[in-house]
Write an enzyme that holds these catalytic residues in place. Structure first.
Site, PDB file in Angstrom:
ATOM      1  N   PHE A   1      -1.637   5.885  -8.324  1.00 53.46           N
ATOM      2  CA  PHE A   1      -1.600   5.262  -6.886  1.00 53.46           C
ATOM      3  C   PHE A   1      -0.328   5.667  -6.373  1.00 53.46           C
ATOM      4  CE2 PHE A   1      -1.157   1.095  -4.034  1.00 53.46           C
ATOM      5  CZ  PHE A   1      -1.831   1.820  -3.061  1.00 53.46           C
TER       6      PHE A   1
ATOM      7  N   HIS B   1       0.626  -1.150   0.129  1.00 55.63           N
ATOM      8  CA  HIS B   1      -0.139   0.045  -0.041  1.00 55.63           C
ATOM      9  C   HIS B   1       0.824   1.086   0.065  1.00 55.63           C
ATOM     10  CE1 HIS B   1      -3.537   2.272   2.158  1.00 55.63           C
ATOM     11  NE2 HIS B   1      -3.095   3.142   0.958  1.00 55.63           N
TER      12      HIS B   1
ATOM     13  N   LYS C   1       1.720  12.157  -0.877  1.00 57.32           N
ATOM     14  CA  LYS C   1       1.182  12.271   0.647  1.00 57.32           C
ATOM     15  C   LYS C   1       1.883  11.807   1.671  1.00 57.32           C
ATOM     16  CE  LYS C   1      -2.778  10.602   3.305  1.00 57.32           C
ATOM     17  NZ  LYS C   1      -3.970   9.770   3.129  1.00 57.32           N
ATOM     18  N   HIS C   2       2.868  10.566   1.470  1.00 59.23           N
ATOM     19  CA  HIS C   2       3.501  10.080   2.620  1.00 59.23           C
ATOM     20  C   HIS C   2       5.067  10.150   2.290  1.00 59.23           C
ATOM     21  CE1 HIS C   2      -0.155   8.132   3.948  1.00 59.23           C
ATOM     22  NE2 HIS C   2      -0.104   7.619   2.755  1.00 59.23           N
TER      23      HIS C   2
ATOM     24  N   HIS D   1       0.073   9.328  -5.635  1.00 54.65           N
ATOM     25  CA  HIS D   1      -0.673   9.300  -4.223  1.00 54.65           C
ATOM     26  C   HIS D   1       0.281   9.356  -2.862  1.00 54.65           C
ATOM     27  CE1 HIS D   1      -3.775   9.560  -1.226  1.00 54.65           C
ATOM     28  NE2 HIS D   1      -3.380   8.515  -0.818  1.00 54.65           N
ATOM     29  N   GLU D   2       0.961   7.967  -3.223  1.00 54.27           N
ATOM     30  CA  GLU D   2       1.851   7.488  -2.048  1.00 54.27           C
ATOM     31  C   GLU D   2       2.913   8.355  -1.676  1.00 54.27           C
ATOM     32  OE1 GLU D   2       0.797   5.084   0.112  1.00 54.27           O
ATOM     33  OE2 GLU D   2      -1.131   5.280  -0.653  1.00 54.27           O
TER      34      GLU D   2
END
Ligand code: 5GP
Length: 256
Positions: free
Chosen positions: A138, A83, A145-146, A141-142
């Site tokens: 995806f 994830h 964001k992180h 996003h990862e």
């Protein structure tokens, strides 16, 4: 950063103790809240969290297919996929979107794309939200964001994805569980305590599991800043908590 430089930094970090870097806080010391702020004001994170997904559970919700959705692949894979590598604070909050200048650039991870497609696939056809309010892959996003909050341990997109793949391969959770008899099944239920113990024995740290309707949906491993495993705090919401007996559904490719 080339691979050799990365490995040198990685080994240097491994040689420090678990808490060796944690006193290096800077910026906003108020903490306590989910802070979405420019990197300058961002308090340094406390630990890493590798979040893994169980496609057998998540793909049950697939309503339509597209080539980008790994739930639609014909070669069924019953393994945890990635994830993301998240960064958290010890107080249960986490930073997000720490550098809007660091927009995802797929060209920066070209050498990793083969591995990412297999082990870090999207399990949905929808594009994900990016930090600037747009939509993207995806991976975008990862990272945005992180990954952008992982300084001063990880500074760039390539290192973020390479580091995540390295940890994922080092702690092969699917293999650990299968070797202990936790075989993906649409009929069996397994004791949650047994799954947790199997991982504790292999990884030497306590994972955190997230369930949906009694089925394992996500498994989280926590790491110090030097990537040594550490126990994950048990901070899932009651809705996400796993029951005493859980299922590990088999992956069924969707052809819808
Ligand atoms: P993502 O946005 O990466 O797809 O998923 C993160 C989701 O997990 C968010 O909804 C976030 O609120 C939630 N979340 C739950 N626990 C944690 C945690 O320990 N750390 C982070 N960073 N997000 C978490």
């Amino acid at each position: 950063m080339d691979f050799l430089t990365f490995m040198s930094v990685f080994l240097l970090l491994i040689s420090t103790s678990c808490y060796g870097l944690s006193e290096n806080h800077h910026g906003d010391e108020e903490g306590g809240l989910l802070v979405v702020a420019p990197a300058k004001q961002q308090k340094e994170f406390d630990y890493f969290l590798l979040a893994l997904l169980w496609p057998g559970t998540l793909c049950q919700g697939t309503n339509h297919c597209c080539s980008a959705n790994a739930c639609c692949r014909s070669n069924a894979t019953s393994m945890f996929t990635i994830h993301g590598l998240w960064v958290n604070y010890n107080d249960g909050t986490w930073p997000a979107c720490c550098n809007n200048g660091s927009n995802f650039d797929i060209k920066k991870i070209t050498p990793l794309l083969g591995g990412l497609q297999i082990y870090w696939p999207s399990l949905s056809c929808n594009l994900e939200s990016t930090c600037d309010g747009g939509k993207g892959l995806f991976w975008a996003h990862e990272w945005e964001k992180h990954g952008t909050c992982a300084t001063p341990v990880i500074w760039d997109e390539y290192t973020y994805f390479l580091t995540t793949l390295n940890i994922y391969f080092k702690y092969n959770i699917t293999k650990i569980l299968i070797e202990e008899g936790y075989i993906p099944s649409n009929s069996e239920k397994y004791p949650l305590g047994g799954i947790v113990s199997a991982i504790q024995n292999a990884v030497r740290a306590t994972p955190l599991l997230v369930c949906s309707d009694g089925a394992v949906q996500e498994l989280r491993l926590c790491f110090c800043k030097n990537f040594e495993p550490q126990d994950c705090p048990n901070n899932v919401t009651p809705e996400e908590a796993c029951p005493r007996y859980v299922s590990l559904p088999e992956y069924v490719p969707r052809k819808v």
